[in-house]
Write a protein that holds these residues in place. Structure first.
Motif, PDB file in Angstrom:
ATOM      1  N   ALA A 113      59.495  22.589   6.492  1.00  0.00           N
ATOM      2  CA  ALA A 113      58.830  22.151   7.725  1.00  0.00           C
ATOM      3  C   ALA A 113      58.610  20.645   7.789  1.00  0.00           C
ATOM      4  N   GLY A 114      59.493  19.871   7.176  1.00  0.00           N
ATOM      5  CA  GLY A 114      59.365  18.426   7.308  1.00  0.00           C
ATOM      6  C   GLY A 114      58.413  17.824   6.297  1.00  0.00           C
ATOM      7  N   SER A 115      58.367  16.505   6.278  1.00  0.00           N
ATOM      8  CA  SER A 115      57.650  15.760   5.250  1.00  0.00           C
ATOM      9  C   SER A 115      56.159  16.063   5.255  1.00  0.00           C
ATOM     10  N   GLU A 116      55.679  16.601   4.135  1.00  0.00           N
ATOM     11  CA  GLU A 116      54.256  16.830   3.855  1.00  0.00           C
ATOM     12  C   GLU A 116      53.577  17.726   4.889  1.00  0.00           C
ATOM     13  N   ALA A 117      54.352  18.524   5.637  1.00  0.00           N
ATOM     14  CA  ALA A 117      53.758  19.468   6.586  1.00  0.00           C
ATOM     15  C   ALA A 117      53.258  20.698   5.846  1.00  0.00           C
ATOM     16  N   SER A 118      52.278  21.380   6.427  1.00  0.00           N
ATOM     17  CA  SER A 118      51.795  22.643   5.876  1.00  0.00           C
ATOM     18  C   SER A 118      51.205  23.468   7.005  1.00  0.00           C
ATOM     19  N   GLY A 119      51.280  24.815   6.847  1.00  0.00           N
ATOM     20  CA  GLY A 119      50.752  25.702   7.868  1.00  0.00           C
ATOM     21  C   GLY A 119      51.469  27.036   7.847  1.00  0.00           C
ATOM     22  N   THR A 120      51.036  27.960   8.713  1.00  0.00           N
ATOM     23  CA  THR A 120      51.530  29.334   8.698  1.00  0.00           C
ATOM     24  C   THR A 120      52.685  29.546   9.671  1.00  0.00           C
ATOM     25  N   TYR A 121      53.418  30.641   9.448  1.00  0.00           N
ATOM     26  CA  TYR A 121      54.501  31.050  10.330  1.00  0.00           C
ATOM     27  C   TYR A 121      54.855  32.491   9.969  1.00  0.00           C
ATOM     28  N   THR A 122      55.732  33.121  10.779  1.00  0.00           N
ATOM     29  CA  THR A 122      56.293  34.425  10.416  1.00  0.00           C
ATOM     30  C   THR A 122      57.804  34.303  10.362  1.00  0.00           C
ATOM     31  N   ILE A 123      58.415  35.169   9.562  1.00  0.00           N
ATOM     32  CA  ILE A 123      59.866  35.183   9.432  1.00  0.00           C
ATOM     33  C   ILE A 123      60.349  36.621   9.441  1.00  0.00           C
ATOM     34  N   CYS A 124      61.525  36.836  10.039  1.00  0.00           N
ATOM     35  CA  CYS A 124      62.079  38.180  10.134  1.00  0.00           C
ATOM     36  C   CYS A 124      63.594  38.119   9.996  1.00  0.00           C
ATOM     37  N   ALA A 125      64.143  39.023   9.226  1.00  0.00           N
ATOM     38  CA  ALA A 125      65.590  39.232   9.146  1.00  0.00           C
ATOM     39  C   ALA A 125      65.877  40.635   9.664  1.00  0.00           C
ATOM     40  N   THR A 126      66.857  40.745  10.550  1.00  0.00           N
ATOM     41  CA  THR A 126      67.122  42.051  11.145  1.00  0.00           C
ATOM     42  C   THR A 126      68.591  42.197  11.494  1.00  0.00           C
ATOM     43  N   ARG A 127      69.062  43.428  11.459  1.00  0.00           N
ATOM     44  CA  ARG A 127      70.416  43.717  11.922  1.00  0.00           C
ATOM     45  C   ARG A 127      70.430  43.589  13.445  1.00  0.00           C
ATOM     46  N   SER A 128      71.495  43.030  13.999  1.00  0.00           N
ATOM     47  CA  SER A 128      71.578  42.834  15.443  1.00  0.00           C
ATOM     48  C   SER A 128      71.405  44.160  16.180  1.00  0.00           C
ATOM     49  N   GLY A 129      70.620  44.108  17.244  1.00  0.00           N
ATOM     50  CA  GLY A 129      70.327  45.301  18.021  1.00  0.00           C
ATOM     51  C   GLY A 129      69.021  45.954  17.638  1.00  0.00           C
ATOM     52  N   THR A 130      68.430  45.528  16.514  1.00  0.00           N
ATOM     53  CA  THR A 130      67.133  46.064  16.083  1.00  0.00           C
ATOM     54  C   THR A 130      66.105  44.946  16.176  1.00  0.00           C
ATOM     55  N   PRO A 131      65.207  45.003  17.146  1.00  0.00           N
ATOM     56  CA  PRO A 131      64.232  43.921  17.294  1.00  0.00           C
ATOM     57  C   PRO A 131      63.236  43.906  16.147  1.00  0.00           C
ATOM     58  N   CYS A 132      62.706  42.734  15.865  1.00  0.00           N
ATOM     59  CA  CYS A 132      61.724  42.616  14.790  1.00  0.00           C
ATOM     60  C   CYS A 132      60.442  43.368  15.109  1.00  0.00           C
ATOM     61  N   ALA A 133      60.201  43.615  16.371  1.00  0.00           N
ATOM     62  CA  ALA A 133      59.013  44.375  16.727  1.00  0.00           C
ATOM     63  C   ALA A 133      59.116  45.823  16.273  1.00  0.00           C
ATOM     64  N   THR A 134      60.334  46.306  16.036  1.00  0.00           N
ATOM     65  CA  THR A 134      60.518  47.658  15.529  1.00  0.00           C
ATOM     66  C   THR A 134      60.150  47.686  14.063  1.00  0.00           C
ATOM     67  N   ARG A 135      59.050  48.298  13.779  1.00  0.00           N
ATOM     68  CA  ARG A 135      58.600  48.334  12.380  1.00  0.00           C
ATOM     69  C   ARG A 135      59.342  49.425  11.631  1.00  0.00           C
ATOM     70  N   TYR A 136      58.720  50.014  10.681  1.00  0.00           N
ATOM     71  CA  TYR A 136      59.396  50.901   9.744  1.00  0.00           C
ATOM     72  C   TYR A 136      59.505  52.320  10.288  1.00  0.00           C
ATOM     73  N   ASP A 137      60.553  52.982   9.864  1.00  0.00           N
ATOM     74  CA  ASP A 137      60.725  54.384  10.201  1.00  0.00           C
ATOM     75  C   ASP A 137      60.878  55.142   8.898  1.00  0.00           C
ATOM     76  N   GLY A 138      59.821  55.783   8.491  1.00  0.00           N
ATOM     77  CA  GLY A 138      59.867  56.550   7.250  1.00  0.00           C
ATOM     78  C   GLY A 138      59.685  55.697   6.015  1.00  0.00           C
ATOM     79  N   TYR A 139      59.969  56.288   4.889  1.00  0.00           N
ATOM     80  CA  TYR A 139      59.744  55.651   3.595  1.00  0.00           C
ATOM     81  C   TYR A 139      60.581  54.377   3.450  1.00  0.00           C
ATOM     82  N   GLN A 140      59.970  53.322   2.899  1.00  0.00           N
ATOM     83  CA  GLN A 140      60.636  52.049   2.682  1.00  0.00           C
ATOM     84  C   GLN A 140      60.736  51.788   1.179  1.00  0.00           C
TER      85      GLN A 140
END
Length: 771
Positions: free
Chosen positions: A381-408
């Protein structure tokens, strides 16, 4: 005409091997030698009284001489293949020679640049240490042959220094510090360089294998918490080395160094997963999961060459398209963020250098996985920056809002070790003491949205026989046991536990013991197809609870009614999670648990020693009459606790237990005991009633049969780095087992590591379907 030999202190001319000057082995050498003129080369010979290691020490070199060159020769006057040259900031050259026979050996001394001349001192030492004086910071350790020994596992690092090169020594090279450590077994070790003086800047760590060749890991690091965390994966026990130096020349200052036997020992992770500032310590991303993270400010005590970088790893399938996004950035990190994605070979494939919108999604990288396997993402996040954020990796067609389905399922990760202070204060658990363990947000379990977790609980060297109970924090203490142990024996058992207040569980022990907890997966709050229960005892043959008040006879069968008891509904149940405790069996043996209505399988659900109480976690399909069956090979009492249930149509499908691996007979692998330190992979898809596709985890009972010494098994998905966890802890001889719900590797296989030579057995009792 040549000059008179009296012009030099050492006998001249000694510029041929035939005219070599004799020099004794020991601390006394020749103190007034010289390179007389351009191109002069001095030869020496010494008598090695026995095979061994000898060190040629060229020191107090005149500054005009520059870099020196030493070339050793064998007793037949052929040159050792050691190259030429050196310089380490304390002695200009320390050349180690290993000889296999006593006899006469030679070496030559010259300057690297032919026009140099001047004086030097020379001696031959019979060991690394004789005649050398080490200071409080471990110098001279500037050659691999003089590497300082570091004990693996000491969490208190040694204070050492990169020394400035003295003005009296030729400054061809800056100081480099070498270390060596003994790896007691194959596994992952972390070299931790920390508390680095601010003047040092970026540091460089180069590991070496047991044959002294360098690992192909590059050099350099810095992550805002420790200046370098370098992970080394070794396949064999033995001696390994590493060097420490500065990235920029002429730097000097102090640092601390230690070698840890796992990522976790000695390191403290905060609630957002730090330190995750190197590729080696990348955190796992579950696809379609929004993970809360933070860029940390670099402490003032750490060299600020690099700002904090967060690393992540996630699984991909070749040919599929994926997106990695960041969102919800704090204003302090939204000005200049960078998200970079790397493929499984470590090559950068795409990057996003700015926010695409002022709100919502910030960085976004889309790509097609050409290699498959584990891909990586790094966020800064650049020189001496700090703070919060969220990150998500997903297969195309599956939105990050779609949480888990069954055992993970997760690659197993250690979240508690009372021996080292991981997850709780470093202290042995006292009898009756309660320990609250934060589970949510750790080991791959999300900070929110998990209702139950699969844990492997290990008691380490308990002082007396007893048991450990694990139950949701905020609930009344459980009156059941998840793990039973004899005095002095390290033993493990799996538990499926409902999460309590704040995503925590509570552990208590009836006896003084250290405790380890590894997490293997979780069920989500929404989309979950498992109902966790506060553990409830439904059978105890000692008291007549749920069964006759008498031991189960050897080879006998006890029918256990599970539907309608302990919180399990009377209908609509496909499988149950049970903890089955075999109590004081008359002899060593095994017990089998299986669905009623089918023949008894030729498998084991637990293995036990004589008169030893052993608990076993079992995921078992419920028979059509609502019962499961228990049969021991020898007379024993039994207690059954129910931990939860799966509805009919759940993602977990129970099967009749089937043996799919047995190295004693060649089932699933070649015949023969597996050597200690080895890994066996075996097929789990398409065998034992498990489909060939559409499966993400399997329920296994894993057994070490007849190990030659005490040790442990680790079970994990094939194709990933072996985790620093254990599934089964065993003594020599006999058989020891444990159940595990383990993620399936991309190749449809599971990996099994044994630390000691042993036959290995795996029985499958169910599987988890993909969504």
């Amino acid at each position: 005409m040549g000059a008179s030999p009296s012009a030099w202190a050492e006998p001249e001319p000694n510029d041929t091997i035939a005219a070599a000057t004799p020099i004794g082995v020991g601390v006394d050498g020749i103190t007034d030698a010289s390179i007389f003129a351009s191109g002069d080369k001095d030869f020496y010979r010494f008598e090695a009284p026995a095979a061994g290691t000898y060190t040629i020490d060229i020191y107090d070199v005149a500054s005009a001489m520059g870099r020196m060159c030493v070339q050793p020769y064998r007793s037949d006057q052929t040159a050792f293949n050691l190259g030429c040259g050196g310089g380490n900031g304390r002695s200009n050259v320390l050349r180690t020679v290993e000889v296999s026979l006593s006899g006469t050996y030679w070496f030559s001394v010259s300057t690297w640049e032919s026009s140099r001349s001047g004086t030097y001192k020379v001696r031959v030492l019979p060991s690394y240490s004789q005649g050398l004086t080490w200071d409080t910071l471990g110098e001279p350790n500037g050659k691999l042959s003089l590497a300082e020994s570091i004990t693996v596992g000491s969490t208190t690092g040694r204070t050492r220094a990169i020394d400035p090169v003295p003005a009296t020594v030729a400054k061809y090279e800056d100081d480099v510090d070498f270390y060596r450590f003994e790896a007691p077994a194959a596994g992952t070790y972390t070299i931790d360089i920390y508390d680095v003086a601010s003047a040092m800047g970026r540091m460089c760590v180069q590991p070496y294998r047991s044959d002294q060749t360098a690992f192909n890991l590059g050099c350099g690091g810095g992550n805002g918490r420790s200046n370098v965390l370098r992970t080394v994966e070794v396949s064999l026990s033995g001696t390994y080395w590493f060097s420490v130096s500065t990235w920029e020349s002429s730097r000097s200052g102090t640092y601390k160094v230690r070698v840890l036997p796992s990522y976790s020992q000695g390191l403290t992770w905060d609630t957002l997963g730090e330190p995750d500032g190197t590729w080696d310590l990348a955190r796992s991303l579950v696809l379609a999961e929004n993970r809360e993270s933070a860029i940390d400010a670099v402490p003032s005590t750490v060299a600020k060459y690099n700002d904090d970088i967060d690393w992540y790893r996630f699984s991909t399938s070749s040919g599929s398209t994926y997106s990695v996004t960041t969102a919800a950035l704090a204003p302090s990190v939204a000005a200049d963020p960078t998200l970079t994605v790397f493929d499984s070979s470590g090559d950068q494939i795409a990057a996003s250098y700015s926010c695409s919108t002022s709100a919502g999604t910030c960085n976004s990288v889309s790509f097609t996985s050409s290699l498959g396997g584990t891909y990586f993402a790094a966020f800064s996040a650049g020189s001496e920056a700090s703070g919060t954020y969220t990150i998500c990796a997903t297969r195309s067609g599956t939105p990050c809002a779609t949480r888990y389905d069954g055992y993970q399922p997760l690659t197993p990760a250690r979240i508690l070790d009372t021996r080292t202070g991981l997850g709780a204060p470093k202290a042995v658990l006292s009898p009756g003491q309660s320990l609250t363990l934060q589970v949510s947000g750790r080991g791959g379990v999300p900070a929110t949205g998990a209702s139950a977790v699969v844990l492997n609980v290990t008691a380490v060297s308990p002082s007396a026989s007893g048991y450990v109970s694990v139950f949701p924090t905020g609930s009344a203490a459980a009156s059941v046991s998840n793990l039973n142990f004899p005095a002095g024996v390290t033993i493990a058992n799996q538990a499926m536990v409902k999460l309590g207040t704040g995503g925590k569980v509570t552990l208590t022990s009836s006896a003084r013991t250290n405790v380890l907890v590894d997490v293997g997966g979780f069920y989500p709050t929404t989309g979950g197809k498992f109902t966790p229960l506060t553990p409830t005892r439904i059978v105890d043959t000692r008291s007549g609870l749920g069964a006759p008040q008498s031991k189960v006879a050897a080879g006998g069968t006890l029918a256990v009614q599970v539907l309608g008891r302990g919180g399990v509904p009377s209908s609509g149940v496909g499988s149950v999670a049970l903890n089955v405790t075999t109590i004081a069996p008359t002899t060593g043996g095994y017990a089998t648990v299986w669905p009623s209505g089918v023949p008894m399988p030729t498998t084991s659900s637990t293995n036990f020693r004589p008169r030893t109480t052993v608990a076993a976690f079992v995921l078992v399909k419920v028979g059509s009459d609502g019962r499961v069956l228990y049969s021991p090979s020898t007379s024993a009492d039994v207690a059954v606790d129910v931990a939860g249930w799966f509805p009919t149509g759940s993602d977990f499908v129970g099967t009749t237990p089937t043996r799919i691996l047995d190295t004693r007979s060649g089932v699933g692998a070649t015949v023969g005991a597996v050597p200690g330190g080895s890994v066996v992979t075996f097929k789990v898809l398409g065998v034992g009633g498990v489909p060939s596709t559409g499966v993400k985890a399997v329920s296994l009972n894993v057994t070490a049969a007849g190990p030659t010494t005490g040790g442990w098994l680790t079970t994990y998905p094939s194709g990933v780095t072996q985790p620093s966890t254990s599934t089964v802890n065993y003594l020599s001889g006999g058989a020891t087992s444990n159940s595990i719900l383990v993620k399936v590797g991309a190749d449809g296989r599971v990996a099994l590591y044994t630390s000691a030579t042993s036959n290995l057995i795996a029985d499958i009792s169910g599987y988890v379907k993909t969504s």
